[in-house]
Write an enzyme that holds these catalytic residues in place. Structure first.
Site, PDB file in Angstrom:
ATOM      1  CB  THR A  14      -1.548   9.928   6.753  1.00 26.84           C
ATOM      2  OG1 THR A  14      -0.368  10.687   6.484  1.00 26.84           O
ATOM      3  CG2 THR A  14      -2.656  10.865   7.180  1.00 26.84           C
ATOM      4  CB  SER A  61       5.339   7.269   3.747  1.00 25.28           C
ATOM      5  OG  SER A  61       5.438   6.819   2.439  1.00 25.28           O
ATOM      6  CB  THR A  94       0.071   8.762   0.590  1.00 24.38           C
ATOM      7  OG1 THR A  94       0.408   9.961   1.280  1.00 24.38           O
ATOM      8  CG2 THR A  94      -1.241   8.197   1.101  1.00 24.38           C
ATOM      9  CG  ASP A  95       5.018  11.333   1.721  1.00 19.96           C
ATOM     10  OD1 ASP A  95       4.076  11.900   1.131  1.00 19.96           O
ATOM     11  OD2 ASP A  95       5.535  11.783   2.759  1.00 19.96           O
TER      12      ASP A  95
END
Length: 179
Positions: A14, A61, A94-95
């Site tokens: 992101t 991610s 971030t995942d």
């Protein structure tokens, strides 16, 4: 006096994406978001360090796997082996950020240099984005005296790579330390 040198490794996520009606899409070329644009939008970073950009891979991610993390670990190790490099900052989705940090912590256990992972819940340029602040904080930690080893720097927190867990999918304060 020479500025310290940071190698910034970008992998996707992101933080380098552009919002669309269909959600977040990694936007390196087809959406016009360049990693160099990300750095230019945060002028103080160039004031505090010489930044060398590298891109081991470009993946959302959710598409990152062990092969990608091994490639990332090799890029980190190569950067850390250089005498002229003070630290490494990695932008990541971030995942799977906590998994990447844990993997790098295991693969690069004895690093004397800081290896900092960060990301964002909202893309740069979107109102309320955490991208610039997270990136500034990541660089601040990477340039801190005595900093070393793998850390996640996110929402004002510094978390050991093996202790991080994503606790929320949308909250800007998404990560916590376990134990």
């Amino acid at each position: 006096m020479d500025k310290p040198k940071i190698v910034m490794l970008t992998t996707g996520g992101t933080i380098v994406s552009s919002g669309t009606n269909a959600g977040q899409m990694t936007g390196y070329t087809f959406l016009g978001i360049q990693v160099s644009d990300l750095l230019e939008s945060i002028p103080p970073l160039a004031d505090v360090a010489e930044i060398e950009l590298e891109e081991p891979y470009r993946l959302p991610s959710s598409c990152v796997n062990m092969e990608a993390w091994l490639k990332l670990a090799q890029a980190v190790e190569k950067a850390c082996d250089r005498e002229d490099v003070n630290g490494v900052v990695i932008t990541h989705g971030t995942d799977t950020l906590a998994y990447a940090a844990a993997t790098l912590s295991c693969l690069l256990q004895h690093s004397e240099k800081p290896i900092v992972l960060t990301g964002a819940q909202l893309p740069m340029g979107v109102p309320g984005s955490d991208a610039a602040e997270n990136l500034k904080d990541a660089f601040a930690w990477a340039l801190s005296e005595g900093a070393r080893g793998v850390r996640i720097v996110f929402a004002g927190r510094v978390i050991r790579g093996l202790r991080a867990r994503k606790r929320h999918t949308t909250d800007p304060d998404a990560f916590e330390s376990v134990g």
